[in-house]
Design a protein around this motif. Structure first.
Motif, PDB file in Angstrom:
ATOM      1  N   PRO A 137       0.819  -1.221   0.000  1.00  0.00           N
ATOM      2  CA  PRO A 137       0.000   0.000   0.000  1.00  0.00           C
ATOM      3  C   PRO A 137       0.848   1.265   0.000  1.00  0.00           C
ATOM      4  O   PRO A 137       1.783   1.404   0.785  1.00  0.00           O
ATOM      5  N   GLU A 138       0.508   2.187  -0.883  1.00  0.00           N
ATOM      6  CA  GLU A 138       1.169   3.490  -0.968  1.00  0.00           C
ATOM      7  C   GLU A 138       2.684   3.333  -1.066  1.00  0.00           C
ATOM      8  O   GLU A 138       3.445   3.997  -0.388  1.00  0.00           O
ATOM      9  N   GLY A 139       3.129   2.435  -1.932  1.00  0.00           N
ATOM     10  CA  GLY A 139       4.541   2.091  -1.974  1.00  0.00           C
ATOM     11  C   GLY A 139       5.497   3.241  -2.170  1.00  0.00           C
ATOM     12  O   GLY A 139       6.560   3.287  -1.562  1.00  0.00           O
ATOM     13  N   ASP A 140       5.153   4.199  -3.031  1.00  0.00           N
ATOM     14  CA  ASP A 140       6.110   5.261  -3.305  1.00  0.00           C
ATOM     15  C   ASP A 140       6.192   6.290  -2.190  1.00  0.00           C
ATOM     16  O   ASP A 140       7.090   7.118  -2.167  1.00  0.00           O
ATOM     17  N   ALA A 141       5.248   6.222  -1.260  1.00  0.00           N
ATOM     18  CA  ALA A 141       5.248   7.191  -0.167  1.00  0.00           C
ATOM     19  C   ALA A 141       5.990   6.685   1.057  1.00  0.00           C
ATOM     20  O   ALA A 141       6.365   7.460   1.919  1.00  0.00           O
ATOM     21  N   ALA A 142       6.172   5.374   1.142  1.00  0.00           N
ATOM     22  CA  ALA A 142       6.754   4.799   2.346  1.00  0.00           C
ATOM     23  C   ALA A 142       8.254   5.038   2.400  1.00  0.00           C
ATOM     24  O   ALA A 142       8.977   4.793   1.448  1.00  0.00           O
ATOM     25  N   ALA A 143       8.714   5.524   3.537  1.00  0.00           N
ATOM     26  CA  ALA A 143      10.151   5.706   3.706  1.00  0.00           C
ATOM     27  C   ALA A 143      10.829   4.355   3.915  1.00  0.00           C
ATOM     28  O   ALA A 143      11.974   4.168   3.528  1.00  0.00           O
ATOM     29  N   GLN A 144      10.116   3.422   4.523  1.00  0.00           N
ATOM     30  CA  GLN A 144      10.695   2.120   4.816  1.00  0.00           C
ATOM     31  C   GLN A 144       9.647   1.031   4.639  1.00  0.00           C
ATOM     32  O   GLN A 144       8.448   1.287   4.691  1.00  0.00           O
ATOM     33  N   TRP A 145      10.147  -0.185   4.421  1.00  0.00           N
ATOM     34  CA  TRP A 145       9.273  -1.350   4.346  1.00  0.00           C
ATOM     35  C   TRP A 145       9.694  -2.340   5.418  1.00  0.00           C
ATOM     36  O   TRP A 145      10.884  -2.519   5.679  1.00  0.00           O
ATOM     37  N   LEU A 146       8.730  -2.984   6.019  1.00  0.00           N
ATOM     38  CA  LEU A 146       8.993  -4.100   6.907  1.00  0.00           C
ATOM     39  C   LEU A 146       8.535  -5.335   6.140  1.00  0.00           C
ATOM     40  O   LEU A 146       7.337  -5.542   5.942  1.00  0.00           O
ATOM     41  N   VAL A 147       9.497  -6.121   5.693  1.00  0.00           N
ATOM     42  CA  VAL A 147       9.212  -7.236   4.788  1.00  0.00           C
ATOM     43  C   VAL A 147       9.475  -8.546   5.506  1.00  0.00           C
ATOM     44  O   VAL A 147      10.542  -8.747   6.088  1.00  0.00           O
ATOM     45  N   ALA A 148       8.489  -9.437   5.459  1.00  0.00           N
ATOM     46  CA  ALA A 148       8.595 -10.736   6.120  1.00  0.00           C
ATOM     47  C   ALA A 148       8.834 -11.828   5.100  1.00  0.00           C
ATOM     48  O   ALA A 148       8.354 -11.773   3.963  1.00  0.00           O
ATOM     49  N   SER A 149       9.580 -12.837   5.521  1.00  0.00           N
ATOM     50  CA  SER A 149       9.873 -13.972   4.651  1.00  0.00           C
ATOM     51  C   SER A 149      10.099 -15.209   5.513  1.00  0.00           C
ATOM     52  O   SER A 149      10.656 -15.124   6.615  1.00  0.00           O
ATOM     53  N   GLY A 150       9.670 -16.375   5.016  1.00  0.00           N
ATOM     54  CA  GLY A 150       9.900 -17.627   5.723  1.00  0.00           C
ATOM     55  C   GLY A 150       8.818 -17.944   6.737  1.00  0.00           C
ATOM     56  O   GLY A 150       7.897 -17.151   6.964  1.00  0.00           O
ATOM     57  N   GLN A 151       8.959 -19.120   7.347  1.00  0.00           N
ATOM     58  CA  GLN A 151       7.989 -19.581   8.341  1.00  0.00           C
ATOM     59  C   GLN A 151       8.701 -20.241   9.501  1.00  0.00           C
ATOM     60  O   GLN A 151       9.824 -20.741   9.358  1.00  0.00           O
ATOM     61  N   GLY A 152       8.041 -20.259  10.652  1.00  0.00           N
ATOM     62  CA  GLY A 152       8.580 -20.944  11.816  1.00  0.00           C
ATOM     63  C   GLY A 152       9.944 -20.429  12.210  1.00  0.00           C
ATOM     64  O   GLY A 152      10.179 -19.225  12.310  1.00  0.00           O
ATOM     65  N   ALA A 153      10.881 -21.370  12.412  1.00  0.00           N
ATOM     66  CA  ALA A 153      12.238 -20.989  12.818  1.00  0.00           C
ATOM     67  C   ALA A 153      12.945 -20.166  11.762  1.00  0.00           C
ATOM     68  O   ALA A 153      13.881 -19.415  12.072  1.00  0.00           O
TER      69      ALA A 153
END
Length: 344
Positions: A137-153
């Motif tokens: 959402p609103e990608g060009d306005a965001a100063a930063q992204w919190l990006v998740a990847s993977g599962q469990g451990a």
């Protein structure tokens, strides 16, 4: 909810309605639709000044600790006024960051103060190690992204600044004019970004934040379709055919009643889901709320366009603004929410 418990929420709703009316409305939504920015620094700082971005953040972390019900009250008023800044995403991101400890504290502080926006994204890892995330959402306005990847451990959520980490970013426009982004994160950039959440504990915090995003957008859609229906009802009272208001026609009354039931039932479900936050049924309730709200908002806003007849299809008429916004917000969580409902 008893009267004493609901009084603070009523006060929050009144404050939110006043702010949203002065900073939102069809005129503001139309400016975004015509190419204007949805995210402006002054408006974002004003939102932060009201404490909304920390509404679901513990007091110890600098927030208000008012929880999901208050978050939904604010989001509903934002939707009623077609407020365009990424408020619901910001509130959810702050709640996630609050569980990230010292590593996430500076980013959380900047978000709560309104000097940054943090967008949440779930990334998929390719065979070459590149992680891709889409429809931020609103990608060009965001100063930063919190990006998740993977599962469990193997779960990780990393804080990324596209400019600082050399991340390829493709910005595009949704039907309402708001910006979306696709990210391609090379392995080196991923490794260089700070890890703010990890493991099963981090994944649980991420899941709670995602549920808040579902609830926030569901509440936003409730406010949006309520405002759209009121616009249509005013028109049905005003427009006359055969010497009488068209709202007196029984066929239109039945359709308007169906819309009213949709709005009322959806709002009840959303606020019940908000009260379920933190319980064993929180994930299912939030997913059900956003699925129901997304479908209902499309039905109601499409009917609103139809109620206006030919003029409702004109780009210049405000009815289309509600439909386009409902399409954009409702599409954000469709896949993840459906998977949660199906137990995946």
């Amino acid at each position: 909810m008893n009267a004493e418990a609901s009084a603070p929420l009523r006060m929050i709703a009144e404050s939110a309605a006043d702010f949203a009316a002065s900073h939102g409305g069809p005129g503001a939504a139309r400016r975004v639709h015509e190419g204007g920015p949805a995210w402006e620094a002054d408006a974002w700082k004003a939102i932060a000044g009201l404490g909304w971005l920390g509404i679901a953040v513990p007091e110890a972390a600098g927030g208000l600790e008012l929880g999901a019900p208050a978050l939904c009250v604010v989001a509903e008023e934002a939707g009623r006024a077609l407020l365009m800044p990424p408020l619901t995403a910001g509130m959810a991101a702050a709640a996630v960051l609050a569980e990230g400890g010292d590593a996430a504290a500076p980013t959380l502080q900047a978000l709560i103060e309104g000097t940054a926006h943090v967008a949440l994204a779930q990334a998929e890892r390719g065979a070459d190690g590149t992680r891709t995330a889409s429809l931020v959402p609103e990608g060009d306005a965001a100063a930063q992204w919190l990006v998740a990847s993977g599962q469990g451990a193997d779960f990780e959520a990393r804080g990324l600044d596209p400019a600082a980490h050399g991340i390829a970013l493709r910005v595009r426009h949704a039907v309402d004019g708001s910006r979306l982004a696709d990210l391609a994160i090379e392995p080196a950039a991923w490794a260089d970004a700070p890890c703010l959440l990890s493991g099963a504990v981090g994944e649980a915090a991420w899941a709670r934040g995602r549920q808040l995003a579902w609830l926030g957008d569901a509440a936003y859609l409730c406010g949006l379709m309520d405002a759209a229906l009121r616009l249509a009802l005013d028109y049905l009272r005003l427009r006359r055919q055969f010497g009488v208001p068209i709202g007196s026609f029984q066929a239109l009354q039945h359709r308007a009643t169906d819309c009213h039931v949709d709005v009322t039932a959806t709002r009840a479900l959303v606020h019940e889901a908000a009260r379920a936050a933190g319980t064993a049924r929180a994930a299912w309730a939030a997913a059900a709320a956003v699925q129901r709200a997304s479908a209902a908002a499309l039905r109601v806003t499409q009917e609103v366009v139809q109620f206006h007849g030919a003029i409702g299809f004109a780009d210049e008429h405000d009815a289309g603004l509600y439909l386009r916004r409902a399409m954009t917000v409702g599409a954000r969580h469709a896949g993840a929410a459906l998977a949660a409902l199906q137990g995946r």
